[in-house]
Design an enzyme around this catalytic site. Structure first.
Site, PDB file in Angstrom:
ATOM      1  N   ARG A  34       2.138  -1.998  -1.665  1.00  0.00           N
ATOM      2  CA  ARG A  34       0.720  -1.744  -1.404  1.00  0.00           C
ATOM      3  C   ARG A  34       0.345  -0.376  -1.945  1.00  0.00           C
ATOM      4  O   ARG A  34       0.185   0.589  -1.215  1.00  0.00           O
ATOM      5  CB  ARG A  34       0.426  -1.866   0.090  1.00  0.00           C
ATOM      6  CG  ARG A  34       0.316  -3.314   0.525  1.00  0.00           C
ATOM      7  CD  ARG A  34      -0.203  -3.470   1.930  1.00  0.00           C
ATOM      8  NE  ARG A  34      -0.637  -4.827   2.177  1.00  0.00           N
ATOM      9  CZ  ARG A  34      -1.023  -5.282   3.352  1.00  0.00           C
ATOM     10  NH1 ARG A  34      -1.023  -4.484   4.409  1.00  0.00           N
ATOM     11  NH2 ARG A  34      -1.416  -6.536   3.501  1.00  0.00           N
ATOM     12  N   GLN A  48      -2.601  -3.053  -6.387  1.00  0.00           N
ATOM     13  CA  GLN A  48      -3.574  -3.725  -5.534  1.00  0.00           C
ATOM     14  C   GLN A  48      -4.057  -5.050  -6.136  1.00  0.00           C
ATOM     15  O   GLN A  48      -4.238  -6.044  -5.428  1.00  0.00           O
ATOM     16  CB  GLN A  48      -4.760  -2.794  -5.295  1.00  0.00           C
ATOM     17  CG  GLN A  48      -5.723  -3.252  -4.210  1.00  0.00           C
ATOM     18  CD  GLN A  48      -6.767  -2.194  -3.909  1.00  0.00           C
ATOM     19  OE1 GLN A  48      -7.147  -1.416  -4.789  1.00  0.00           O
ATOM     20  NE2 GLN A  48      -7.231  -2.146  -2.682  1.00  0.00           N
ATOM     21  N   ASP A  72      -1.680  -7.892  -5.315  1.00  0.00           N
ATOM     22  CA  ASP A  72      -1.285  -8.003  -3.910  1.00  0.00           C
ATOM     23  C   ASP A  72      -1.803  -9.301  -3.289  1.00  0.00           C
ATOM     24  O   ASP A  72      -2.887  -9.341  -2.712  1.00  0.00           O
ATOM     25  CB  ASP A  72      -1.810  -6.783  -3.142  1.00  0.00           C
ATOM     26  CG  ASP A  72      -1.380  -6.763  -1.683  1.00  0.00           C
ATOM     27  OD1 ASP A  72      -0.640  -7.678  -1.265  1.00  0.00           O
ATOM     28  OD2 ASP A  72      -1.782  -5.836  -0.966  1.00  0.00           O
ATOM     29  N   SER A  79      -2.520  -9.480   0.633  1.00  0.00           N
ATOM     30  CA  SER A  79      -3.836  -9.004   1.042  1.00  0.00           C
ATOM     31  C   SER A  79      -4.932  -9.996   0.681  1.00  0.00           C
ATOM     32  O   SER A  79      -5.834 -10.258   1.482  1.00  0.00           O
ATOM     33  CB  SER A  79      -4.133  -7.642   0.407  1.00  0.00           C
ATOM     34  OG  SER A  79      -3.279  -6.642   0.933  1.00  0.00           O
ATOM     35  N   TYR A 104       1.464  -0.795   6.557  1.00  0.00           N
ATOM     36  CA  TYR A 104       1.669  -1.753   7.637  1.00  0.00           C
ATOM     37  C   TYR A 104       1.865  -1.021   8.957  1.00  0.00           C
ATOM     38  O   TYR A 104       2.390   0.087   8.996  1.00  0.00           O
ATOM     39  CB  TYR A 104       2.904  -2.628   7.363  1.00  0.00           C
ATOM     40  CG  TYR A 104       2.803  -3.471   6.125  1.00  0.00           C
ATOM     41  CD1 TYR A 104       2.122  -4.684   6.136  1.00  0.00           C
ATOM     42  CD2 TYR A 104       3.401  -3.068   4.929  1.00  0.00           C
ATOM     43  CE1 TYR A 104       2.029  -5.461   4.995  1.00  0.00           C
ATOM     44  CE2 TYR A 104       3.309  -3.842   3.781  1.00  0.00           C
ATOM     45  CZ  TYR A 104       2.622  -5.040   3.825  1.00  0.00           C
ATOM     46  OH  TYR A 104       2.537  -5.809   2.688  1.00  0.00           O
TER      47      TYR A 104
END
Length: 370
Positions: A121, A126, A129, A132, A227
């Site tokens: 992350r 991004q 990802d 997400s 996280y």
């Protein structure tokens, strides 16, 4: 370089790992793209659409699995691994914390296996990802499921028959899924409260119009990847005491709390469910990793003392068209990031921070012990 993309065969899976728009982008890089017939069936996309985007259609999965690089959504079976070409690159979810035998099988076949769960992350990663991108959709769907099953409307309504008070929605966990759940519940007009063990997300919660529930837990925080860190048993007990009061006054509770690579913590106990109003709804978004709610059953909706606990799985798959669009973009962005335009091939620079994080097997060995 030939990129093969098989159709998903997991029971109930409607998502496709690739959409025609990204097939076109892959072919523009110079790749030869081979997709299995019917790959877009779950998202109402014909074989012709893939052909028009530049793909060739394979009538068997075996043909696709013989490609230089295989892109997919779900983890492969042992039978699939046996059909892969030695030395190929395989990209998918792998559940690496639990599927040690699968990783050993991939290593034994000399496969370079990339786990989509292990994409870091970071700002640069991004766009790749998928955890997400899919979690955001899961948060959206969770609230819609609750709204559809609730006997109450979400917004406040002033009518000739009187004023209807807004439903109260409580979101536990303000990560990607939780924030989308907050935003969706607010769009529907609910009064939203939210909690997270990380005080740093309080401003994000408030910016979406929700109230952040304060619980004094002492030292908490988040990992370097963003996280939430696991709580101690004492911290969990303090959290549950506040949660119990909040759940008792809520019409809908959505739990999204997960600890990366570990079993999800129990946050809503049976006693807390017993203290909720009959007709209330609880949606457990962590049910596939052990669940946040005692009494939740993966893949089912159960009634406990008049409270409906929703433990349905694969919520992103319920909006398969957009889930596929997002996952497909994640895959394309991963390929594009490491594509050599001169050799027209995917380059494996294992010193790169992204690949170093997500390449699980390479050169006949398991690279990471989880």
């Amino acid at each position: 370089m030939t990129i093969g993309i098989p159709a998903e065969t997991f029971t109930g899976e409607l998502r496709s790992p690739i959409i025609p728009a990204d097939v076109k982008k892959l072919t523009s890089l110079g790749a030869t793209v081979l997709v299995e017939s019917g790959i877009g069936q779950g998202i109402h996309t014909s074989n012709d659409a893939y052909v028009q985007a530049g793909a060739s259609i394979a009538n068997s999965k075996h043909e696709v699995l013989q490609a230089d690089m295989v892109l997919r959504l779900r983890k492969p079976t042992i039978e699939d691994i046996a059909q892969l070409k030695s030395g190929c690159i395989h990209v998918s979810y792998l559940d690496p914390f639990n599927e040690h035998a699968l990783l050993q099988a991939l290593a034994a076949k000399n496969i370079t296996a990339i786990s989509m769960e292990m994409i870091p992350r970071s700002t640069r990663a991004q766009k790749m990802d998928s955890l997400s991108s899919q979690a955001s959709l899961a948060g959206y769907v969770a609230v819609l499921l609750a709204a559809e099953r609730s006997s109450k409307v979400f917004p406040m309504m002033t009518t000739p028959a009187g004023t209807i008070q807004p439903s109260r929605v409580f979101i536990i966990g303000a990560g990607v899924a939780g924030l989308q759940a907050i935003a969706t519940a607010k769009r529907l007009g609910a009064r939203v409260d939210a909690f997270d063990t990380r005080p740093v997300v309080a401003e994000q919660v408030k910016s979406l119009g929700a109230r952040f529930v304060e619980v004094e837990l002492g030292e908490t925080g988040q990992t370097k990847d963003g996280y939430a860190k696991a709580l101690t048993e004492e911290q969990l007990q303090k959290q549950r005491e506040v949660m119990a009061k909040q759940c008792a006054m809520s019409d809908v509770v959505v739990t999204t709390a997960q600890v990366f690579g570990r079993k999800a913590p129990i946050i809503i106990t049976k006693d807390m469910v017993a203290g909720m109003k009959p007709g209330s709804i609880v949606v457990d978004l962590a049910v596939e990793t052990g669940g946040n709610v005692e009494g939740a059953v993966a893949g089912e909706e159960v009634m406990v003392n008049g409270v409906k606990i929703i433990g349905l799985t694969n919520l992103p798959g319920r909006v398969a068209t957009h889930a596929s669009q997002m996952y497909s973009a994640n895959l394309y962005n991963l390929v594009d990031e490491f594509w050599d335009k001169e050799t027209k091939a995917f380059t494996l620079n294992l010193e790169d921070d992204i690949l170093n994080s997500c390449v699980m097997t390479h050169g006949g060995a398991v690279r990471k012990s989880l």
